[in-house]
Structure formats: C-alpha cells, structure tokens
Design a protein around this motif. Structure first.
Motif, PDB file in Angstrom:
ATOM      1  N   UNK A  97     -43.030  28.686   5.307  1.00  0.00           N
ATOM      2  CA  UNK A  97     -42.072  28.863   6.392  1.00  0.00           C
ATOM      3  C   UNK A  97     -40.801  28.107   6.059  1.00  0.00           C
ATOM      4  N   UNK A  98     -39.664  28.714   6.354  1.00  0.00           N
ATOM      5  CA  UNK A  98     -38.367  28.121   6.072  1.00  0.00           C
ATOM      6  C   UNK A  98     -37.654  27.810   7.373  1.00  0.00           C
ATOM      7  N   UNK A  99     -37.109  26.647   7.447  1.00  0.00           N
ATOM      8  CA  UNK A  99     -36.327  26.251   8.618  1.00  0.00           C
ATOM      9  C   UNK A  99     -35.065  25.548   8.159  1.00  0.00           C
ATOM     10  N   UNK A 100     -33.930  25.998   8.680  1.00  0.00           N
ATOM     11  CA  UNK A 100     -32.650  25.365   8.400  1.00  0.00           C
ATOM     12  C   UNK A 100     -32.109  24.804   9.709  1.00  0.00           C
ATOM     13  N   UNK A 101     -31.765  23.541   9.707  1.00  0.00           N
ATOM     14  CA  UNK A 101     -31.274  22.889  10.919  1.00  0.00           C
ATOM     15  C   UNK A 101     -29.879  22.359  10.668  1.00  0.00           C
ATOM     16  N   UNK A 102     -28.947  22.872  11.467  1.00  0.00           N
ATOM     17  CA  UNK A 102     -27.551  22.473  11.333  1.00  0.00           C
ATOM     18  C   UNK A 102     -27.166  21.446  12.390  1.00  0.00           C
ATOM     19  N   UNK A 103     -26.168  20.651  12.065  1.00  0.00           N
ATOM     20  CA  UNK A 103     -25.599  19.719  13.033  1.00  0.00           C
ATOM     21  C   UNK A 103     -24.172  19.394  12.632  1.00  0.00           C
ATOM     22  N   UNK A 104     -23.403  18.854  13.593  1.00  0.00           N
ATOM     23  CA  UNK A 104     -22.095  18.327  13.258  1.00  0.00           C
ATOM     24  C   UNK A 104     -20.911  19.081  13.807  1.00  0.00           C
ATOM     25  N   UNK A 105     -21.117  20.198  14.465  1.00  0.00           N
ATOM     26  CA  UNK A 105     -19.973  20.918  15.018  1.00  0.00           C
ATOM     27  C   UNK A 105     -19.416  20.218  16.248  1.00  0.00           C
ATOM     28  N   UNK A 106     -18.355  20.800  16.797  1.00  0.00           N
ATOM     29  CA  UNK A 106     -17.764  20.231  17.996  1.00  0.00           C
ATOM     30  C   UNK A 106     -16.319  20.627  18.176  1.00  0.00           C
ATOM     31  N   UNK A 107     -15.680  19.923  19.088  1.00  0.00           N
ATOM     32  CA  UNK A 107     -14.271  20.153  19.412  1.00  0.00           C
ATOM     33  C   UNK A 107     -13.431  19.071  18.741  1.00  0.00           C
ATOM     34  N   UNK A 108     -12.386  19.493  18.047  1.00  0.00           N
ATOM     35  CA  UNK A 108     -11.525  18.540  17.361  1.00  0.00           C
ATOM     36  C   UNK A 108     -10.081  19.021  17.462  1.00  0.00           C
ATOM     37  N   UNK A 109      -9.152  18.089  17.451  1.00  0.00           N
ATOM     38  CA  UNK A 109      -7.738  18.442  17.513  1.00  0.00           C
ATOM     39  C   UNK A 109      -7.252  18.911  16.145  1.00  0.00           C
ATOM     40  N   UNK A 110      -6.204  19.709  16.110  1.00  0.00           N
ATOM     41  CA  UNK A 110      -5.624  20.101  14.811  1.00  0.00           C
ATOM     42  C   UNK A 110      -5.290  18.879  13.967  1.00  0.00           C
ATOM     43  N   UNK A 111      -5.636  18.974  12.683  1.00  0.00           N
ATOM     44  CA  UNK A 111      -5.438  17.849  11.783  1.00  0.00           C
ATOM     45  C   UNK A 111      -6.630  16.931  11.683  1.00  0.00           C
ATOM     46  N   UNK A 112      -7.601  17.130  12.550  1.00  0.00           N
ATOM     47  CA  UNK A 112      -8.790  16.282  12.558  1.00  0.00           C
ATOM     48  C   UNK A 112      -9.817  16.700  11.533  1.00  0.00           C
ATOM     49  N   UNK A 113     -10.953  16.016  11.578  1.00  0.00           N
ATOM     50  CA  UNK A 113     -12.021  16.232  10.599  1.00  0.00           C
ATOM     51  C   UNK A 113     -13.368  16.366  11.298  1.00  0.00           C
ATOM     52  N   UNK A 114     -14.245  17.111  10.651  1.00  0.00           N
ATOM     53  CA  UNK A 114     -15.639  17.223  11.059  1.00  0.00           C
ATOM     54  C   UNK A 114     -16.487  17.302   9.808  1.00  0.00           C
ATOM     55  N   UNK A 115     -17.742  16.897   9.946  1.00  0.00           N
ATOM     56  CA  UNK A 115     -18.691  17.023   8.846  1.00  0.00           C
ATOM     57  C   UNK A 115     -19.921  17.756   9.353  1.00  0.00           C
ATOM     58  N   UNK A 116     -20.203  18.886   8.721  1.00  0.00           N
ATOM     59  CA  UNK A 116     -21.390  19.669   9.060  1.00  0.00           C
ATOM     60  C   UNK A 116     -22.524  19.319   8.109  1.00  0.00           C
ATOM     61  N   UNK A 117     -23.729  19.341   8.654  1.00  0.00           N
ATOM     62  CA  UNK A 117     -24.933  19.061   7.868  1.00  0.00           C
ATOM     63  C   UNK A 117     -25.942  20.181   8.071  1.00  0.00           C
ATOM     64  N   UNK A 118     -26.618  20.565   7.001  1.00  0.00           N
ATOM     65  CA  UNK A 118     -27.688  21.559   7.083  1.00  0.00           C
ATOM     66  C   UNK A 118     -28.861  21.063   6.262  1.00  0.00           C
TER      67      UNK A 118
ATOM     68  N   UNK B 198     -20.930  25.593  16.475  1.00  0.00           N
ATOM     69  CA  UNK B 198     -19.568  25.944  16.880  1.00  0.00           C
ATOM     70  C   UNK B 198     -18.594  24.858  16.452  1.00  0.00           C
ATOM     71  N   UNK B 199     -17.521  25.280  15.811  1.00  0.00           N
ATOM     72  CA  UNK B 199     -16.396  24.398  15.496  1.00  0.00           C
ATOM     73  C   UNK B 199     -15.179  24.957  16.225  1.00  0.00           C
ATOM     74  N   UNK B 200     -14.577  24.133  17.068  1.00  0.00           N
ATOM     75  CA  UNK B 200     -13.398  24.538  17.827  1.00  0.00           C
ATOM     76  C   UNK B 200     -12.275  23.562  17.530  1.00  0.00           C
TER      77      UNK B 200
END
Length: 121
Positions: A1-22, A116-118
């Motif tokens: 069985x395969x499972x992929x779990x993502x995290x790290x999205x969210x709301x950020x202002x222009x010019x900002x940063x986010x880090x996604x993990x899978x 979701x990344x906004x």
C-alpha cells in the motif's frame, strides 16, 4: 500500500515563502521519479518541479530561480521550497511519486492529497 502525505501549504503575502513536504510510505516499492505538480482553478495539473530517474531536478520556467526541490532518500520525502511567491502561484499543489515493484513496465503514478497555496495581500 502506498500513502503520500503532504503538508506545508497556506496563505502567504506576495514575496513570501512556503515549504511543502511530502512523505511517502511505500514499502516494497522502488522510486522511479518524484516531484511536484500544481492545479490552479479551471486549469489542468501542471509540472512544477521533478527529479528525473537520474536525480536531476527539472523546473517549470515560471518557477526557475524561485522554487527549489529537494529530497531525503532515507525518509522517502521530498520538499518544495517556494520563495518570492507571486499571486499567480496560487494553486493546489500535489506531490507525485512514480513507483514500481520489480519491473519498470509496472510503473504507476501515486499522488498526494493536495495542499492549497494562496498568495495574496
């Protein structure tokens, strides 16, 4: 069985940063490729960044110089560091692992649940 779990999205202002993990749980499978895709509203799913079979990273032109894909092989985990974010980066981001058991002919895609990344002020 395969499972992929993502995290790290969210709301950020222009010019900002986010880090996604899978993080992939894929006992008994071998990894062929792995990467990140995104789908903006009313658009098709598009490639963002991926590692080829040889481990070479490839980026969409729109994110070159701003996004960085990385991985931790020991943890079967990939990351997407997103810097200098723009409103047009707003989308649902999906991780993808192309996996096989014993034969490359049996490869198939597995997808994370999406995060979701906004980017908005």
């Amino acid at each position: 069985q395969v499972q992929l779990v993502e995290s790290g999205g969210g709301l950020v202002q222009p010019g900002g940063s986010l880090r996604l993990t899978c993080a992939a749980s894929a006992t008994g499978f071998n990894i062929y490729t792995m990467g990140w895709y995104c789908r903006a509203p009313e658009n098709r799913r598009e490639l963002v960044a991926t590692f080829s079979r040889g481990g070479v990273p490839t980026y969409a032109d729109s994110v070159k110089g701003r996004f960085t894909i990385s991985r931790d092989n020991a943890k079967n985990t990939i990351y997407l560091q997103m810097n200098s974010l723009k409103p047009e980066d707003t989308a649902v981001y999906y991780c993808n692992f192309n996996l096989y058991r014993s034969s490359l002919y049996d490869r198939r895609d597995y997808w994370g649940q999406g995060t979701q990344v906004t980017v908005s002020s």
